[in-house]
Design an enzyme around this catalytic site. Structure first.
Site, PDB file in Angstrom:
ATOM      1  CG  ASP A  12      43.408  46.057 -24.453  1.00  0.00           C
ATOM      2  OD1 ASP A  12      44.105  46.084 -25.487  1.00  0.00           O
ATOM      3  OD2 ASP A  12      42.196  45.791 -24.456  1.00  0.00           O
TER       4      ASP A  12
ATOM      5  CG  ASP B 297      43.242  48.185 -29.110  1.00  0.00           C
ATOM      6  OD1 ASP B 297      43.178  47.171 -29.833  1.00  0.00           O
ATOM      7  OD2 ASP B 297      43.134  48.141 -27.871  1.00  0.00           O
TER       8      ASP B 297
END
Length: 156
Positions: free
Chosen positions: A117, A136
């Protein structure tokens, strides 16, 4: 079903290319953070071993393989559902985004042991402590699209 394939292909490819660029080429893995357009857009390296917001995180192999298995199962069920139900082009697009994003995060778990991330966005005096990635976003938009566009319409 071609729409599912191409939406999944492009969301997967964009996710993996963005992660390679940021983690390896910009060396975010070592640098930790890069201010791009502060405070709106920043790159903040975060290795997510769990699910959203780091829930169920931990570095055990059992957990990693369980999360991979769940992602594969959910992707398979979504593909079966849209093949059987034929939700129309927006439903197919949504399914492709969801599956492409899930596959992107599966590849991360296989390559790195965790999901990479790096996107961090804040605005208007609110400082967001969390990071996310393109996969995501694809999963979220795809799931939301399936809520709105999967139901009764036949593919055109």
């Amino acid at each position: 079903m071609k729409v599912v394939f191409w939406a999944g292909f492009w969301s997967f490819l964009i996710d993996q290319a963005s992660k390679y660029f940021v983690v390896h080429w910009l060396d975010l893995r070592q640098r930790g953070e890069i201010d791009v357009l502060p405070p709106v857009l920043n790159f903040r390296m975060a290795w997510n071993e769990g699910v959203n917001f780091g829930l169920m995180s931990g570095s055990s192999d059992i957990r990693k393989w369980a999360l991979i298995g769940i992602a594969v199962l959910v992707s398979g069920l979504v593909l079966y559902w849209v093949h059987k139900d034929q939700p129309g082009k927006y439903g197919f697009l949504s399914a492709g985004l969801l599956v492409g994003g899930a596959l992107g995060n599966i590849v991360d778990r296989l390559l790195y042991g965790a999901v990479a991330d790096f996107l961090n966005m804040s605005c208007c005096g609110f400082e967001n402590p969390y990071a996310f990635n393109v996969a995501d976003v694809s999963i979220f938009v795809g799931a939301l699209g399936l809520v709105f566009f999967a139901g009764g319409k036949k593919a055109t």
